[in-house]
Motif scaffolding. Structure first.
Motif, PDB file in Angstrom:
ATOM      1  N   ALA A 173      -2.217 -42.841  23.430  1.00 53.76           N
ATOM      2  CA  ALA A 173      -1.975 -44.200  23.127  1.00 53.76           C
ATOM      3  C   ALA A 173      -1.229 -44.816  21.916  1.00 53.76           C
ATOM      4  CB  ALA A 173      -3.143 -45.093  23.561  1.00 53.76           C
ATOM      5  N   THR A 174      -1.221 -43.744  21.105  1.00 57.64           N
ATOM      6  CA  THR A 174      -0.806 -44.077  19.468  1.00 57.64           C
ATOM      7  C   THR A 174       0.400 -43.062  19.268  1.00 57.64           C
ATOM      8  OG1 THR A 174      -2.195 -42.459  18.702  1.00 57.64           O
ATOM      9  CG2 THR A 174      -3.028 -44.974  18.974  1.00 57.64           C
ATOM     10  N   GLY A 175       0.497 -42.183  19.805  1.00 55.67           N
ATOM     11  CA  GLY A 175       1.593 -41.048  19.307  1.00 55.67           C
ATOM     12  C   GLY A 175       3.190 -41.773  19.269  1.00 55.67           C
ATOM     13  N   PRO A 176       3.590 -42.677  20.385  1.00 56.54           N
ATOM     14  CA  PRO A 176       4.742 -43.330  20.068  1.00 56.54           C
ATOM     15  C   PRO A 176       4.784 -44.292  18.889  1.00 56.54           C
ATOM     16  CG  PRO A 176       4.185 -43.152  22.446  1.00 56.54           C
ATOM     17  CD  PRO A 176       3.037 -42.792  21.623  1.00 56.54           C
ATOM     18  N   LEU A 177       3.830 -44.731  18.739  1.00 56.19           N
ATOM     19  CA  LEU A 177       3.776 -45.827  17.402  1.00 56.19           C
ATOM     20  C   LEU A 177       3.774 -45.253  16.130  1.00 56.19           C
ATOM     21  CD1 LEU A 177       0.737 -48.336  19.238  1.00 56.19           C
ATOM     22  CD2 LEU A 177       3.574 -48.642  18.986  1.00 56.19           C
ATOM     23  N   VAL A 178       3.233 -44.093  16.265  1.00 52.07           N
ATOM     24  CA  VAL A 178       3.243 -43.299  14.829  1.00 52.07           C
ATOM     25  C   VAL A 178       4.827 -42.926  14.567  1.00 52.07           C
ATOM     26  CG1 VAL A 178       2.120 -41.051  13.927  1.00 52.07           C
ATOM     27  CG2 VAL A 178       0.860 -42.378  15.034  1.00 52.07           C
ATOM     28  N   GLY A 179       5.320 -42.210  15.867  1.00 50.03           N
ATOM     29  CA  GLY A 179       6.627 -41.847  15.465  1.00 50.03           C
ATOM     30  C   GLY A 179       7.600 -42.839  15.162  1.00 50.03           C
ATOM     31  N   ALA A 180       7.510 -44.403  15.602  1.00 52.57           N
ATOM     32  CA  ALA A 180       8.054 -45.445  15.124  1.00 52.57           C
ATOM     33  C   ALA A 180       7.816 -45.951  13.894  1.00 52.57           C
ATOM     34  CB  ALA A 180       7.995 -46.734  16.339  1.00 52.57           C
ATOM     35  N   GLY A 181       6.954 -45.252  13.283  1.00 56.42           N
ATOM     36  CA  GLY A 181       6.323 -45.731  11.841  1.00 56.42           C
ATOM     37  C   GLY A 181       5.700 -46.885  11.895  1.00 56.42           C
ATOM     38  N   PHE A 182       5.052 -47.228  13.113  1.00 57.63           N
ATOM     39  CA  PHE A 182       4.165 -48.636  13.129  1.00 57.63           C
ATOM     40  C   PHE A 182       2.589 -48.410  12.685  1.00 57.63           C
ATOM     41  CE2 PHE A 182       1.272 -51.297  15.480  1.00 57.63           C
ATOM     42  CZ  PHE A 182       1.573 -52.477  15.006  1.00 57.63           C
ATOM     43  N   PHE A 183       2.100 -47.109  12.915  1.00 60.02           N
ATOM     44  CA  PHE A 183       0.830 -46.670  12.331  1.00 60.02           C
ATOM     45  C   PHE A 183       1.126 -45.332  11.754  1.00 60.02           C
ATOM     46  CE2 PHE A 183      -1.529 -48.778  15.951  1.00 60.02           C
ATOM     47  CZ  PHE A 183      -2.005 -49.843  15.210  1.00 60.02           C
ATOM     48  N   ASP A 184       0.313 -45.018  10.666  1.00 61.72           N
ATOM     49  CA  ASP A 184      -0.025 -43.945  10.032  1.00 61.72           C
ATOM     50  C   ASP A 184      -0.861 -42.921  10.951  1.00 61.72           C
ATOM     51  OD1 ASP A 184      -2.887 -43.566   8.615  1.00 61.72           O
ATOM     52  OD2 ASP A 184      -1.885 -45.653   8.215  1.00 61.72           O
ATOM     53  N   PRO A 185      -1.091 -41.812  11.153  1.00 60.70           N
ATOM     54  CA  PRO A 185      -1.805 -40.853  11.929  1.00 60.70           C
ATOM     55  C   PRO A 185      -3.383 -41.397  11.602  1.00 60.70           C
ATOM     56  CG  PRO A 185      -0.201 -39.419  11.323  1.00 60.70           C
ATOM     57  CD  PRO A 185      -0.040 -40.848  10.252  1.00 60.70           C
ATOM     58  N   LYS A 186      -3.729 -41.593  10.594  1.00 61.65           N
ATOM     59  CA  LYS A 186      -5.388 -41.922  10.417  1.00 61.65           C
ATOM     60  C   LYS A 186      -5.566 -43.459  11.324  1.00 61.65           C
ATOM     61  CE  LYS A 186      -6.676 -38.192   8.079  1.00 61.65           C
ATOM     62  NZ  LYS A 186      -7.532 -37.100   8.739  1.00 61.65           N
TER      63      LYS A 186
END
Length: 320
Positions: free
Chosen positions: A192-205
Motif C-alpha cells: 500500500a505504501t511502496g509506490p508512495l515511498v518511491g515517489a518521495g511522498f512518504f519516508d519509510p518510517k
C-alpha cells in the motif's frame, strides 16, 4: 496538488485496509478457529505486531517496490497513484468474482505497468528475484511446516498432562500468530505504501506507520468473517498442524523480508497447510497448487494491463 495528495492517501489507505480485512486471517485465523483466542484478543495481537513489523522492518520491501523495480526519478506521485489504483482495481474485481489473488503480485504488476507506459528502465533482475521468491516461499513454507509438525507432534506425545498440553497449544498459537503478524507488517504493508515511498511522498518510517494503522483498521472493522472462515478450514487439521502451517509460512515470509522481497502471505500459508497435509498423510488438493500457479501469472499480468489502461485514460483526460 492537494487533490493528488488526498487521492494518494485515500488509495493507499484503501489497499492497506483491504489487506487487513482479508489477509489478517493468515496470522490468527487458526487460533480463533480452534478456540484458543477470542476474536478481540486476536485482532489486538495482530495490530500490535503488524505496527511493530511495519515500523521496524518494513523499509526494505517498501524500497524494493517503490525504488527497486522502476528508478525513483521516473516515479511521480501521479504514477504512484496509477500503480496503486491498478492493483486495487484488480483485487476488487477478483474479490467480487471470488478469485483468490495476491495484493503483493498486483502492486508489482502495477508498478511494472507504469514503467512500461513511461518507457522507464525497468530493473528486470529485481523482478526475476521477486518472481523466484513467489515460487519458493510456499515451497519453503511447506518444508518448514512439515519439519515443525514432526517436531511438535513428538513433543506433545511426550507430555502426559492434559493441562500442560492445553497451555502449550494456547501459547504456540499466540507465538505463531504474533510472529506471522510481525512479518505481515514487515512485508505486506509495502503493497500500500511502496509506490508512495518511491515517489518521495512518504519516508519509510512514516509510510510504515500509516500503512500499519490503516491495515489495523481493516482488521478491526471487517476481518471477522474471513478470520473465522480460514480458521475453521485450517484448524480441522488440529492445533499442532495449524501452528506448524502458520509458523512455517511465517519463517518463509521472514526470509523474504531479509532480502527485501515482496511475497504473498496467503500463498505462503497455503504452502504451510500443504506441508502439514503431507506430513500427516492427508490428501493434498491439486486444485490449490493450480490456483497458486495461475495466480503467479495472471495477477501481475492483469494488474500490469490495468495500469497501462489507466495511464492512457489519465493522458486522454489531461490528468498527466
Amino acid at each position: 496538488m492537494e487533490t493528488l495528495i488526498l487521492a494518494a492517501i485515500a488509495i493507499g489507505f484503501y489497499i492497506a485496509w483491504n489487506i487487513g480485512a482479508n489477509d489478517s486471517a493468515n496470522a490468527m485465523g487458526t487460533a480463533v478457529g480452534a478456540g484458543l483466542l477470542s476474536f478481540r484478543q486476536a485482532t489486538l495481537t495482530i495490530t500490535i505486531f503488524v505496527v511493530l513489523g511495519a515500523y521496524l522492518k518494513g523499509s526494505k520491501v517498501m524500497k524494493t517496490i517503490g525504488k527497486g523495480i522502476v528508478p525513483p526519478e521516473y516515479l511521480s506521485l501521479e504514477l504512484a497513484i496509477i500503480a496503486l489504483l491498478a492493483a486495487g482495481t484488480w483485487v476488487t474485481i477478483a474479490t467480487i468474482k471470488g478469485l483468490p489473488v495476491s495484493t503483493t503480485q498486483s502492486i508489482v504488476g502495477g508498478v511494472v505497468g507504469i514503467g512500461i507506459a513511461t518507457n522507464a528502465p525497468i530493473k528486470w533482475e529485481t523482478l526475476v528475484k521477486i518472481a523466484g521468491a513467489w515460487v519458493f516461499s510456499p515451497i519453503l513454507a511447506a518444508l518448514f511446516a512439515l519439519i515443525l509438525f514432526k517436531f511438535y507432534g513428538k513433543l506433545v506425545n511426550d507430555i502426559k498432562s492434559l493441562g500442560r498440553i492445553e497451555f502449550l497449544y494456547k501459547w504456540l498459537a499466540v507465538l505463531g500468530g504474533s510472529y506471522m503478524a510481525f512479518n505481515f507488517g514487515a512485508n505486506e504493508v509495502a503493497n500500500a505504501t511502496g509506490p508512495l515511498v518511491g515517489a518521495g511522498f512518504f519516508d519509510p518510517k512514516t509510510a510504515g506507520m500509516f500503512g500499519a494503522l490503516s491495515l489495523a483498521l481493516g482488521v478491526f472493522t471487517f476481518s471477522y468473517a474471513v478470520i473465522y472462515t480460514v480458521g475453521k478450514k485450517i484448524t480441522s487439521l488440529g492445533p499442532i498442524s495449524a501452528f506448524s502451517a502458520q509458523f512455517g509460512s511465517a519463517i518463509a515470509v521472514s526470509l523474504a523480508n531479509i532480502f527485501g522481497l515482496p511475497v504473498s502471505s496467503s500463498q505462503a500459508i497455503v504452502g504451510g497447510v500443504i506441508g502439514v497435509g503431507i506430513a500427516s498423510g492427508m490428501k493434498v488438493e491439486k486444485g490449490i497448487i493450480k490456483d497458486i500457479a495461475i495466480g503467479w501469472i495472471a495477477t501481475p499480468t492483469t494488474a500490469l494491463i490495468i495500469a497501462l489502461v489507466i495511464f492512457k485514460l489519465f493522458q486522454i483526460t489531461g490528468l498527466l
